[in-house]
Design an enzyme around this catalytic site. Structure first.
Site, PDB file in Angstrom:
ATOM      1  CB  CYS A 103       0.190   2.033   7.999  1.00 15.24           C
ATOM      2  SG  CYS A 103       1.869   2.164   8.612  1.00 15.24           S
ATOM      3  CG  HIS A 104      -3.024   3.086   5.644  1.00 19.00           C
ATOM      4  ND1 HIS A 104      -1.683   3.078   5.362  1.00 19.00           N
ATOM      5  CD2 HIS A 104      -3.340   4.365   5.934  1.00 19.00           C
ATOM      6  CE1 HIS A 104      -1.205   4.307   5.452  1.00 19.00           C
ATOM      7  NE2 HIS A 104      -2.186   5.114   5.803  1.00 19.00           N
ATOM      8  N   GLY A 105      -4.390  -1.029   7.858  1.00 18.18           N
ATOM      9  CA  GLY A 105      -5.235  -2.206   8.033  1.00 18.18           C
ATOM     10  C   GLY A 105      -5.276  -3.167   6.865  1.00 18.18           C
ATOM     11  N   PRO A 129      -6.512  -2.002   2.036  1.00 19.47           N
ATOM     12  CG  PRO A 129      -5.421  -0.092   2.843  1.00 19.47           C
ATOM     13  CD  PRO A 129      -6.083  -1.366   3.288  1.00 19.47           C
ATOM     14  CG  HIS A 172      -1.864   1.141   1.287  1.00 23.32           C
ATOM     15  ND1 HIS A 172      -2.142   1.777   2.477  1.00 23.32           N
ATOM     16  CD2 HIS A 172      -2.557   1.791   0.339  1.00 23.32           C
ATOM     17  CE1 HIS A 172      -2.966   2.775   2.243  1.00 23.32           C
ATOM     18  NE2 HIS A 172      -3.236   2.801   0.959  1.00 23.32           N
TER      19      HIS A 172
END
Lengths: 256, 186, 416
Positions: free
Chosen positions: B150-152, B165, B126
């Site tokens: 950080c963003h799953g 993501p 990502h």
């Protein structure tokens, strides 16, 4: 315009003449015996067979005491060696590495990305085993000594019996071209010291020429590319300047 | 700049264009453009990875100390590389997944030719964070592999993206087994 | 001169808010220049080009350089060997410094010959001297960065000049060093200053050009512009000439960069700095040699430092030391000769600065130093009063016509 060029070139000549105090001064032993290396000069290129032989002399003779820290084994490909040959040379050296998972430093065979190792652990160790002298790293010697290639060649071939009244220090050698004539390096080269694969006679003069050529390459590996690019750039900028001058003349012809 | 010049403000300028000068100006303009590129290009090229940086391209990892179910992190080209010795359950889980369930369709056989050993570049696809899941006690996400905090993004036991993501699977670097216990990455 | 309104809609929108187009038009395109400028007037813009050249190559080098005593020398060698085109950037910057000074010195001597420092251009001249000082600072701090033997010992010798200051000298030197000798703190701060100074130079250059455009360029006749007939627009006449000049200058620069990149440098600077061993022969770069000769000509430490400083500071009061009513040496028969004597004096000073400080060289350096100061402090004031200048032409326009005049009948005669 012509006056300007004349004045500029006169200034340049005067300037250059005054600016090179050491370059043209004779060294201590008189004129240097051999200075016309083929790579010197505007179109000069390295003597390729000599480079390869010089590498051999460096590895078999000089490397016992002198490092070559700015040259990595991968750079040897530029001498015409194959990747595998360069790799084989690298693996012949033990390179300090670490710490490993136990926290110990260790030695491993060299890789292409490694640089030639220094034969001594540090400067003190070098001085201790060399009669107080520190053998200089050879990567930049031709660039960093007045007289350049010619001076290094002269040192390598300039060993003589000292004059009768000359007080030579313990363990020192007499060299005609060394400042003060007392040098801690014993005569490094003797006839037949290495065996060249290409059949070149391993005379002191030949070996000195070869190893100095090699050192010159080690100091300026970019030399051939630099001159080749430079020639193209000069031709181009020369033409462009001529075109600009022609436009300049045309434009100014309108001024009354 | 050149073409607007002689149209105004020049006393006594001839009104008609002269072909010779036009030719000269065209030549100079073209050469000037080439010169500009020839100056800018090397300036930009200096910022490429230098020769010594490129040369440092391989790392060797000793596998003998890694136990089943354990992972280690080594550094290769300034990036972490995860080496996991997978358990049989993890291998089975990875191989049982249907390609239809994957965003970035790769089989586990492609990604781990020696099923026991999974080698991954530990950088989330990502935005470059380092996913958790290598150390004991790390969260491993919903699929038992890695989880990027950080963003799953959730990765499975083959390092494939399953949720979140990230657009692609964790990269498998080029590597080869020098012996049964020594792998060379790069 | 027209002030054209840009035809393009976007340009009009911008122009209304920030008049860049009319500003550029005023200062670059239509700016009226005397129409009799000769090629010696190229060197101001060439200096500007060299400044940009140095900043661009310098920023690239700064991306790869490491300002630490243990790594500086290695990082420069890494630039030379490992970084793509690194050798080109480094040689271009190194020789670019020399080219910058060469161009600026020609620019200064042009000003001296044609009286460009005289009223109303005194502040323009002062700003030029400030620029020279800043350049010297940039050159010196830059020379230290490769951390070779000459870098180290140049830093040592030059910072020790400050120890000549009475009472506080020792403290000042330690403050400069940030320690008890030339070491890492000095290298770090020199790197910071070397990166800073060029941008200060850019600022002062803007003031220099502002002053120039306010009072306009001097010209070879040294007389004022009287009417529009005396001038031509900057573009295309001087833009094309400056581009031609740039081509010629770059040709010379590239000869050095590609074929003799180390000719102007010192060999020993390819040996890494060694605080325990001074090289046998310490010399500065060629552009500092005349000052170095003046420094060594005075047998007293403080006196030498003062003389060296004053040799440049004296230029500040030159507009008043020169008492002549005429600017250009063209109309000053005696000054015209003495100008060349002075130039020769400076060149001899440069030459003697490269020689060892012994024997006859000391005598030569003292004579030349004495003459250097005499030129400004004695000759210029007296000469201006005594000399009878030749008559000045009515206007630039007339002088140009007169010069071109005889050519036409001659060309006409050839036809017969």
């Amino acid at each position: 315009m012509r006056r300007l060029i004349a004045a500029a070139s006169a200034a340049l000549v005067l300037g250059l003449a005054g600016l090179t105090p050491a370059a043209f001064a004779a060294t201590e032993g008189g004129a240097l015996p051999h200075t016309d290396f083929p790579h010197v000069g505007i179109f000069g290129k390295y003597d390729q067979p000599a480079l390869k032989r010089g590498l051999q002399v460096y590895r078999e003779v000089c490397a016992a005491c002198h490092g070559l820290k700015y040259i990595a084994f991968r750079n040897l490909v530029a001498l015409g060696l194959g990747n595998d040959e360069a790799k084989a040379i690298a693996e012949g050296y033990q390179i300090p590495d670490g710490p490993n998972d136990e926290g110990e430093m260790f030695e491993r065979p060299g890789r292409l990305s490694d640089h030639f190792p220094n034969p001594f652990a540090n400067e003190k160790a070098a001085r201790a085993s060399n009669n107080g002298a520190n053998p200089p790293d050879l990567s930049l010697v031709t660039k960093g000594r007045d007289g350049h290639e010619g001076y290094i060649y002269a040192i390598l071939t300039g060993y003589e019996e000292p004059p009768a009244d000359f007080a030579l220090g313990e363990g020192m050698a007499y060299n005609k071209y060394f400042p003060g004539h007392q040098i801690a390096m014993p005569p490094p080269l003797s006839d037949g010291q290495v065996t060249y694969e290409d059949g070149t006679e391993a005379s002191v003069a030949n070996m000195a020429h070869d190893v100095v050529t090699f050192m010159a390459w080690a100091a300026e590996p970019e030399l051939e590319e630099r001159k080749a690019v430079g020639l193209k750039v000069l031709i181009f900028i020369g033409l462009l300047t001529a075109v600009l001058y022609a436009i300049n003349v045309r434009v100014w012809s309108r001024v009354t | 700049m050149a073409e607007t010049s002689h149209q105004h403000g020049v006393p006594g300028a001839p009104p008609s264009g002269e072909t010779r000068r036009d030719f000269l100006i065209l030549t100079a303009g073209a050469m000037g453009a080439i010169a500009t590129i020839a100056v800018v290009w090397p300036l930009l090229e200096t910022m490429n990875p230098a020769a010594d940086t490129l040369a440092l391209s391989s790392t060797e990892v000793d596998l003998s100390a890694i136990e089943v179910g354990q992972s280690v992190t080594v550094v290769w080209r300034n990036k972490p590389v995860f080496v996991r010795r997978r358990t049989q359950e993890e291998i089975d889980a990875a191989r049982a997944v249907s390609l239809d369930d994957l965003g970035d369709k790769q089989t586990d056989e492609e990604r781990a030719p020696k099923p026991e050993w999974l080698v991954l570049v530990g950088v989330c696809t990502h935005l470059g964070c380092i996913p958790l899941g290598t150390k004991k006690g790390d969260p491993r996400g919903d699929f038992g592999g890695w989880f990027c905090p950080c963003h799953g993004s959730h990765y499975d036991t083959s390092g494939r993206i399953r949720k979140g993501p990230a657009p692609k699977n964790l990269e498998v670097p080029a590597y080869q087994f020098v012996s049964d216990t020594l792998v060379k990455i790069g | 001169m027209s002030t054209p309104v840009p035809r393009n809609k976007v340009a009009q929108w911008i122009e209304y808010r920030l008049p860049v187009f009319s500003w550029m038009n005023h200062n670059l395109t239509d700016f009226p220049e005397p129409k009799n400028l000769n090629y010696w007037w190229n060197f101001g813009s060439l200096a500007g080009i060299m400044l940009v050249w140095q900043i661009v190559t310098g920023i690239v080098l700064a991306m790869h350089y490491t300002p630490h005593v243990d790594m500086a020398f290695d990082s420069v060698e890494r630039i030379m060997r490992e970084v793509e085109w690194g050798w080109l950037m480094r040689y271009a910057h190194m020789n670019g410094g020399s080219m910058f000074f060469a161009v600026v010195y020609i620019h200064i001597f042009r000003g001296l010959y044609y009286g460009s420092y005289k009223s109303p251009r005194e502040i323009l001249w002062w700003l030029g001297i400030v620029l020279l000082f800043l350049m010297m600072g940039a050159a010196f701090t830059g020379y230290v960065l490769p951390w070779g033997q000459m870098s180290f010992w140049a830093a040592t010798v030059i910072t020790n000049l400050f120890s000549a200051i009475p009472w506080i000298g020792g403290g000042v030197v330690e403050w400069l060093w940030g320690g008890f000798g030339v070491d890492n703190p000095l290298l770090n701060r020199f790197y910071a200053l070397h990166y800073l100074l060029p941008f200060i130079i850019v600022g002062v250059v803007i003031l220099h050009i502002w002053a120039l455009h306010h009072r306009r360029s001097n010209n070879p006749l040294g007389i004022d512009i009287k009417s529009a007939k005396d001038t031509i627009p900057f573009h295309p006449y001087y833009t094309i000439r400056d581009m031609f000049g740039m081509g010629a200058m770059l040709f010379v620069l590239f000869v050095f960069v590609f074929f003799v990149p180390n000719m102007l440098g010192e060999t020993i600077n390819y040996v890494e700095a060694n605080p325990l061993q001074t090289p046998s022969h310490i010399v500065p770069e060629w552009y500092f040699l005349p000052y170095y000769a003046i420094l060594r000509a005075i047998p007293d430490k403080l006196g030498g430092v003062i003389a060296m400083l004053v040799s440049i500071l004296v230029l500040f009061i030159l507009p008043w030391l020169d008492t002549s009513k005429v600017r250009s040496a063209r109309f000053r028969p005696i000054y015209k000769q003495l100008f060349w004597v002075f130039l020769a004096d400076c060149i001899v000073l440069g030459w003697v600065g490269a020689q060892p400080a012994e024997g006859v060289y000391i005598v030569i350096s003292r004579i030349c130093t004495a003459y250097y100061f005499a030129h400004f402090l004695i000759i210029m004031p007296i000469l201006g009063k005594l000399e009878r200048p030749r008559p000045l032409p009515e206007s630039i326009h007339e002088a140009v016509l007169k010069k071109r005049g005889p050519a036409q009948p001659a060309a006409a005669m050839e036809k017969h």
